[in-house]
Design a protein around this motif. Structure first.
Motif, PDB file in Angstrom:
ATOM      1  N   ASN A 140       0.725  -1.070   0.004  1.00  0.00           N
ATOM      2  CA  ASN A 140       0.032   0.101   0.264  1.00  0.00           C
ATOM      3  C   ASN A 140       0.843   1.207   0.133  1.00  0.00           C
ATOM      4  OD1 ASN A 140      -2.391  -1.414   0.145  1.00  0.00           O
ATOM      5  ND2 ASN A 140      -2.508  -1.587   2.185  1.00  0.00           N
ATOM      6  N   SER A 141       1.847   1.368   0.753  1.00  0.00           N
ATOM      7  CA  SER A 141       2.718   2.456   0.789  1.00  0.00           C
ATOM      8  C   SER A 141       3.336   2.490  -0.580  1.00  0.00           C
ATOM      9  CB  SER A 141       3.943   2.250   1.847  1.00  0.00           C
ATOM     10  OG  SER A 141       3.265   2.084   3.382  1.00  0.00           O
ATOM     11  N   PHE A 142       3.929   1.418  -1.154  1.00  0.00           N
ATOM     12  CA  PHE A 142       4.403   1.716  -2.532  1.00  0.00           C
ATOM     13  C   PHE A 142       3.791   2.059  -3.357  1.00  0.00           C
ATOM     14  CE2 PHE A 142       6.272  -0.249  -6.225  1.00  0.00           C
ATOM     15  CZ  PHE A 142       7.661   0.000  -6.453  1.00  0.00           C
ATOM     16  N   ARG A 143       2.383   1.581  -3.382  1.00  0.00           N
ATOM     17  CA  ARG A 143       1.518   1.987  -4.449  1.00  0.00           C
ATOM     18  C   ARG A 143       1.238   3.492  -4.163  1.00  0.00           C
ATOM     19  NH1 ARG A 143      -2.449  -0.946  -2.895  1.00  0.00           N
ATOM     20  NH2 ARG A 143      -1.634  -2.836  -3.956  1.00  0.00           N
ATOM     21  N   GLN A 144       1.082   3.998  -2.757  1.00  0.00           N
ATOM     22  CA  GLN A 144       0.846   5.555  -2.655  1.00  0.00           C
ATOM     23  C   GLN A 144       2.068   6.350  -3.364  1.00  0.00           C
ATOM     24  OE1 GLN A 144       0.072   6.033   1.362  1.00  0.00           O
ATOM     25  NE2 GLN A 144      -1.968   4.839   1.329  1.00  0.00           N
ATOM     26  N   LEU A 145       3.258   5.791  -3.036  1.00  0.00           N
ATOM     27  CA  LEU A 145       4.516   6.651  -3.618  1.00  0.00           C
ATOM     28  C   LEU A 145       4.217   6.713  -4.889  1.00  0.00           C
ATOM     29  CD1 LEU A 145       7.213   5.222  -1.219  1.00  0.00           C
ATOM     30  CD2 LEU A 145       6.203   7.458  -1.174  1.00  0.00           C
ATOM     31  N   LEU A 146       3.966   5.439  -5.665  1.00  0.00           N
ATOM     32  CA  LEU A 146       3.728   5.495  -7.036  1.00  0.00           C
ATOM     33  C   LEU A 146       2.719   6.584  -7.604  1.00  0.00           C
ATOM     34  CD1 LEU A 146       3.828   2.005  -8.007  1.00  0.00           C
ATOM     35  CD2 LEU A 146       5.825   3.370  -8.522  1.00  0.00           C
ATOM     36  N   GLN A 147       1.660   6.788  -6.775  1.00  0.00           N
ATOM     37  CA  GLN A 147       0.653   7.611  -7.051  1.00  0.00           C
ATOM     38  C   GLN A 147       1.094   8.991  -6.840  1.00  0.00           C
ATOM     39  OE1 GLN A 147      -2.726   6.573  -4.758  1.00  0.00           O
ATOM     40  NE2 GLN A 147      -3.226   4.718  -6.118  1.00  0.00           N
ATOM     41  N   ARG A 148       1.813   9.326  -5.941  1.00  0.00           N
ATOM     42  CA  ARG A 148       2.073  10.451  -5.590  1.00  0.00           C
ATOM     43  C   ARG A 148       3.440  11.206  -6.625  1.00  0.00           C
ATOM     44  NH1 ARG A 148       2.964  11.847   0.736  1.00  0.00           N
ATOM     45  NH2 ARG A 148       0.755  11.204   1.519  1.00  0.00           N
ATOM     46  N   LYS A 149       4.085  10.187  -6.973  1.00  0.00           N
ATOM     47  CA  LYS A 149       4.957  10.853  -8.286  1.00  0.00           C
ATOM     48  C   LYS A 149       4.478  11.614  -9.270  1.00  0.00           C
ATOM     49  CE  LYS A 149       5.313   6.880 -11.371  1.00  0.00           C
ATOM     50  NZ  LYS A 149       6.411   5.989 -12.000  1.00  0.00           N
ATOM     51  N   ALA A 150       3.256  11.182  -9.667  1.00  0.00           N
ATOM     52  CA  ALA A 150       2.641  11.759 -10.654  1.00  0.00           C
ATOM     53  C   ALA A 150       1.689  13.153 -10.300  1.00  0.00           C
ATOM     54  CB  ALA A 150       1.615  11.026 -11.463  1.00  0.00           C
ATOM     55  N   GLU A 151       1.705  13.494  -9.205  1.00  0.00           N
ATOM     56  CA  GLU A 151       0.870  14.748  -8.621  1.00  0.00           C
ATOM     57  C   GLU A 151       1.431  16.124  -9.332  1.00  0.00           C
ATOM     58  OE1 GLU A 151       0.834  14.746  -4.495  1.00  0.00           O
ATOM     59  OE2 GLU A 151      -0.748  13.015  -4.502  1.00  0.00           O
ATOM     60  N   VAL A 152       0.610  16.809  -9.685  1.00  0.00           N
ATOM     61  CA  VAL A 152       1.252  17.913 -10.190  1.00  0.00           C
ATOM     62  C   VAL A 152       1.690  19.013  -9.187  1.00  0.00           C
ATOM     63  CG1 VAL A 152       0.374  20.297 -11.653  1.00  0.00           C
ATOM     64  CG2 VAL A 152      -0.570  17.928 -12.249  1.00  0.00           C
ATOM     65  N   VAL A 153       2.783  19.634  -9.273  1.00  0.00           N
ATOM     66  CA  VAL A 153       3.366  20.292  -8.186  1.00  0.00           C
ATOM     67  C   VAL A 153       2.463  21.679  -8.035  1.00  0.00           C
ATOM     68  CG1 VAL A 153       5.413  21.539  -7.195  1.00  0.00           C
ATOM     69  CG2 VAL A 153       5.417  19.273  -8.386  1.00  0.00           C
ATOM     70  N   ARG A 154       2.040  22.224  -9.132  1.00  0.00           N
ATOM     71  CA  ARG A 154       1.492  23.526  -8.942  1.00  0.00           C
ATOM     72  C   ARG A 154       0.711  23.560 -10.241  1.00  0.00           C
ATOM     73  NH1 ARG A 154       4.194  27.178 -12.444  1.00  0.00           N
ATOM     74  NH2 ARG A 154       3.106  28.882 -11.341  1.00  0.00           N
ATOM     75  N   ARG A 155      -0.388  24.698 -10.072  1.00  0.00           N
ATOM     76  CA  ARG A 155      -1.248  25.051 -11.150  1.00  0.00           C
ATOM     77  C   ARG A 155      -0.747  25.926 -12.088  1.00  0.00           C
ATOM     78  NH1 ARG A 155      -6.891  26.215  -8.159  1.00  0.00           N
ATOM     79  NH2 ARG A 155      -5.393  27.339  -7.097  1.00  0.00           N
ATOM     80  N   PRO A 156      -1.032  26.145 -13.160  1.00  0.00           N
ATOM     81  CA  PRO A 156      -0.623  27.341 -14.009  1.00  0.00           C
ATOM     82  C   PRO A 156      -0.912  28.577 -13.424  1.00  0.00           C
ATOM     83  CG  PRO A 156      -1.913  25.962 -15.408  1.00  0.00           C
ATOM     84  CD  PRO A 156      -2.166  25.207 -13.909  1.00  0.00           C
ATOM     85  N   PRO A 157       0.122  29.558 -13.343  1.00  0.00           N
ATOM     86  CA  PRO A 157       0.002  30.509 -12.606  1.00  0.00           C
ATOM     87  C   PRO A 157      -0.891  31.637 -13.400  1.00  0.00           C
ATOM     88  CG  PRO A 157       1.793  30.684 -13.953  1.00  0.00           C
ATOM     89  CD  PRO A 157       1.241  29.286 -14.343  1.00  0.00           C
ATOM     90  N   TYR A 158      -1.847  32.056 -12.626  1.00  0.00           N
ATOM     91  CA  TYR A 158      -2.807  33.111 -13.099  1.00  0.00           C
ATOM     92  C   TYR A 158      -2.567  34.536 -12.138  1.00  0.00           C
ATOM     93  CZ  TYR A 158      -5.395  29.203 -15.254  1.00  0.00           C
ATOM     94  OH  TYR A 158      -5.783  28.099 -15.916  1.00  0.00           O
ATOM     95  N   LYS A 159      -1.476  34.675 -11.491  1.00  0.00           N
ATOM     96  CA  LYS A 159      -1.430  35.584 -10.646  1.00  0.00           C
ATOM     97  C   LYS A 159      -1.144  36.948 -11.482  1.00  0.00           C
ATOM     98  CE  LYS A 159       0.530  33.141  -6.922  1.00  0.00           C
ATOM     99  NZ  LYS A 159       1.824  32.773  -6.163  1.00  0.00           N
ATOM    100  N   ALA A 160      -0.493  36.905 -12.869  1.00  0.00           N
ATOM    101  CA  ALA A 160      -0.332  38.197 -13.428  1.00  0.00           C
ATOM    102  C   ALA A 160      -1.754  38.770 -14.058  1.00  0.00           C
ATOM    103  CB  ALA A 160       0.560  37.863 -14.839  1.00  0.00           C
ATOM    104  N   LEU A 161      -2.615  37.795 -14.161  1.00  0.00           N
ATOM    105  CA  LEU A 161      -3.948  38.216 -14.590  1.00  0.00           C
ATOM    106  C   LEU A 161      -4.795  38.955 -13.706  1.00  0.00           C
ATOM    107  CD1 LEU A 161      -5.146  35.140 -16.875  1.00  0.00           C
ATOM    108  CD2 LEU A 161      -4.382  37.420 -17.698  1.00  0.00           C
ATOM    109  N   ALA A 162      -4.371  38.334 -12.223  1.00  0.00           N
ATOM    110  CA  ALA A 162      -4.805  38.956 -11.058  1.00  0.00           C
ATOM    111  C   ALA A 162      -4.344  40.329 -10.806  1.00  0.00           C
ATOM    112  CB  ALA A 162      -4.734  37.879  -9.831  1.00  0.00           C
TER     113      ALA A 162
END
Length: 627
Positions: free
Chosen positions: A282-304
């Motif tokens: 289960n821990s190995f499976r969770q680590l495999l899932q976490r490796k594909a997580e997106v670190v950050r969303r596209p920035p919209y701060k300039a538009l803000a």
């Protein structure tokens, strides 16, 4: 002799030593009680246990600091000894708690790092950045996906749990596609030896642990406790969040299996081994899932930021429009309020809004102080909470100003002509009076002639006054053109008043309606008009009672400092005094003072300002004389 038999000696002894015998019996009873409480180790422990708790409670309440200083060293030394003796057990017991705290701190620090990186990325402008954004727009993918595709892939290939004290492999979970070329037990033993060598070679056991082994693009990430080693093999550049994820999984592993793995002797029970391997998968499976997580969303701060700037610009534009609208409303309201007062008709009055002071400013000329106060009250009521600043001057007492000044000047000219004619006739009457004294017989006839002449003079004066009013209604002379004529006619009127009226009243009227104006320091603006005014004033002072004194008051405009303006105004007053003395006025009847820029007549400054002037005031009775 039995105990019941009492001999005389025993009775005598009892009588003489009764008190001592009672004390002996009481002492015997007390000794027996003490023997029961402390006669054996068990009895002593029970007695001390009952007493020491109460003693400590009372001592803590009455003298807490003293008992703390006494007991604290003993307690601390006991705790230190217990920590030294059970160090591994204590570390394993506290590891889940400290692990979570450290993991939370790492997550927070990592989150702040990502935010700083996002901000820098949002502010950065480079060709690669623009190219990636253009490529994302064309392909329909996010910029983050484009960046991930540009980096080498990352994968987790192996997970091992090793018993640290013995170096034995407890369990191993590998990726389905990974090879098992290396013996797991040999790998576990070698890894334990490498960690022990690193610790011995580079520092003590408290200085840290080996956390990563790197070979090419492969890395072995290590999480350690006193009893367990968790080793995770990866390929490719590891994401920044991998350390936090491993820390969380290791803390969960120690919390669930720490006590069991601490006593590992080479093998686990079958159900324990299966449960442990299930948890590891289960821990190995969770680590495999976490490796594909997106670190950050596209920035919209300039538009803000652009949106915020647009809102601020719109807000500023709206505020500016509202401010201009309010200024127009205030000035129009003030103008209508002043126009509603009929006494101000013909007077030059201007209304403006001072944006720096945020006040409605009124400038110009009012006929008298009462009218100015009334106008100020009306403006305050009409403008609600808007502040009003009155900078308008007031026509001096007895003076002429505004639209009626030319008419009054024309009337004075007509009256002056009539008075000149009367003066001529009075001269003739004086000659007639002399003739009457010489010839008493002609007295009645001369009196009749005199009465007729006076009646004719009165009729002529009325005619002249009516003609003066008619001429005043059509006269359109400017103030500068009539000033010299008014000055000349005022001199003639003053001479007539001196001849036929009260000299003191004539002097008062002259002082109230006349002033001298200056261009620079003590230079008269119009020397000829100033000489005429001074000559008239000198004549009036000479005709007035000797106890009447005149105060010569100098003024200046607002150019320069307060001290400089005071000196300049005093110099102007002194120059006028010197000229009056030269014309025959006794100096003790004159007082020169300077009042600086107080009492301004207008808002203008410079050589043409009406504030550069000298006025005349009567000295009050009993006032001390001084210059």
């Amino acid at each position: 002799m039995t105990g019941a038999t009492k001999t005389p000696e025993a009775e005598l002894k009892r009588l003489l030593l009764a008190r001592e015998l009672d004390l002996l019996y009481e002492l015997n009873d007390r000794v027996e009680g003490v023997e029961d409480r402390v006669g054996s180790d068990g009895a002593l422990r029970d007695s001390v246990h009952r007493v020491i708790v109460e003693v400590l409670q009372r001592a803590n309440a009455s003298d807490h600091e003293r008992i703390a200083r006494t007991i604290a060293p003993l307690v601390l030394s006991s705790i230190r000894e217990e920590i030294r003796n059970s160090r591994d057990m204590l570390v394993d017991a506290l590891y889940p708690i400290t692990g979570r705290l450290v993991a939370a701190a790492v997550r927070n620090a990592f989150r702040r790092l990502l935010e700083n990186l996002n901000d820098r990325l949002d502010r950065s402008v480079s060709f690669d950045r623009l190219f990636n954004r253009l490529r994302a727009k064309i392909t329909g993918s996010s910029e983050a996906e484009i960046l991930l595709l540009q980096n080498p892939p990352f994968d987790i290939t192996d997970l091992l749990v090793i018993h640290r004290p013995t170096g034995l492999l407890i369990a191993r979970i590998a990726d389905e596609g990974a090879s098992m070329a290396v013996d797991s037990d040999l790998m576990a033993g070698m890894l334990t030896a490498i960690m022990a060598f690193t610790r011995d070679a580079f520092g003590s056991a408290t200085d840290g642990e080996l956390s990563t082994l790197t070979f090419g693009d492969a890395e072995l990430h290590l999480m350690t406790s006193p009893a367990v080693i968790l080793a995770v093999a990866t390929r490719g550049p590891a994401p920044a969040a991998l350390g936090t994820a491993l820390q969380e999984e290791f803390v969960d592993l120690i919390e669930r299996w720490g006590e069991t793995l601490r006593d590992f002797t080479g093998s686990l029970l079958d159900f324990q081994q299966r449960a442990l391997e299930t948890d590891l998968r289960n821990s190995f499976r969770q680590l495999l899932q976490r490796k594909a997580e997106v670190v950050r969303r596209p920035p919209y701060k300039a538009l803000a930021v652009l949106a915020v700037l647009a809102v601020l610009a719109l807000g500023w534009g709206g505020y500016s429009a509202y401010r201009d609208y309010r200024v127009d409303i205030l000035t129009q309201t003030a103008t209508r309020t002043l126009a509603a007062d009929p006494t101000l008709t013909g007077y030059p009055i201007d209304v403006a809004y001072d944006t720096e002071l945020r006040t409605v400013t009124v400038t110009g000329l009012f006929p008298d102080i009462d009218t100015r106060l009334r106008a100020e009250e009306a403006l305050a009521a009409a403008l609600d909470d808007a502040p009003v600043q009155m900078r308008a001057a007031v026509v001096p007492r007895g003076g002429s100003g505004g639209a009626i000044a030319p008419r009054i000047a024309a009337l004075e000219a007509v009256v002056a002509d009539g008075l000149a004619d009367i003066d001529d006739r009075l001269d003739g009457l004086d000659e007639a009076k002399s003739a009457i004294l010489e010839q008493s017989a002609r007295t009645a006839a001369l009196e009749t002639t005199l009465d007729d002449g006076l009646a004719e003079a009165d009729s002529r004066l009325d005619d002249l006054a009516a003609a003066a009013v008619a001429r005043a209604n059509t006269l359109e002379l400017s103030l500068d053109q009539t000033k010299a004529a008014a000055t000349e006619q005022s001199a003639r009127i003053a001479g007539l008043e001196t001849a036929i009226g009260d000299p003191a009243a004539a002097l008062f009227r002259f002082m109230a309606g006349n002033a001298l104006f200056f261009s620079e320091v003590a230079d008269f603006r119009d020397p000829s008009a100033a000489e005429t005014t001074l000559s008239r004033l000198a004549a009036l002072i000479g005709a007035a009672p000797e106890d009447m004194r005149v105060r010569i008051v100098g003024y200046s405009d607002e150019i320069g400092s307060s001290r400089a303006n005071s000196l300049i105004s005093l110099d102007r007053a002194a120059a006028v005094v010197d000229r009056l003395v030269a014309l025959g006025v006794p100096p003790e009847r004159l007082i020169a003072i300077g009042r600086g820029a107080s009492k301004p007549l207008s808002g203008t400054v410079g050589a043409g300002s009406g504030n550069r002037r000298v006025e005349f005031e009567p000295v009050l009775a009993g006032e001390a004389v001084g210059r």
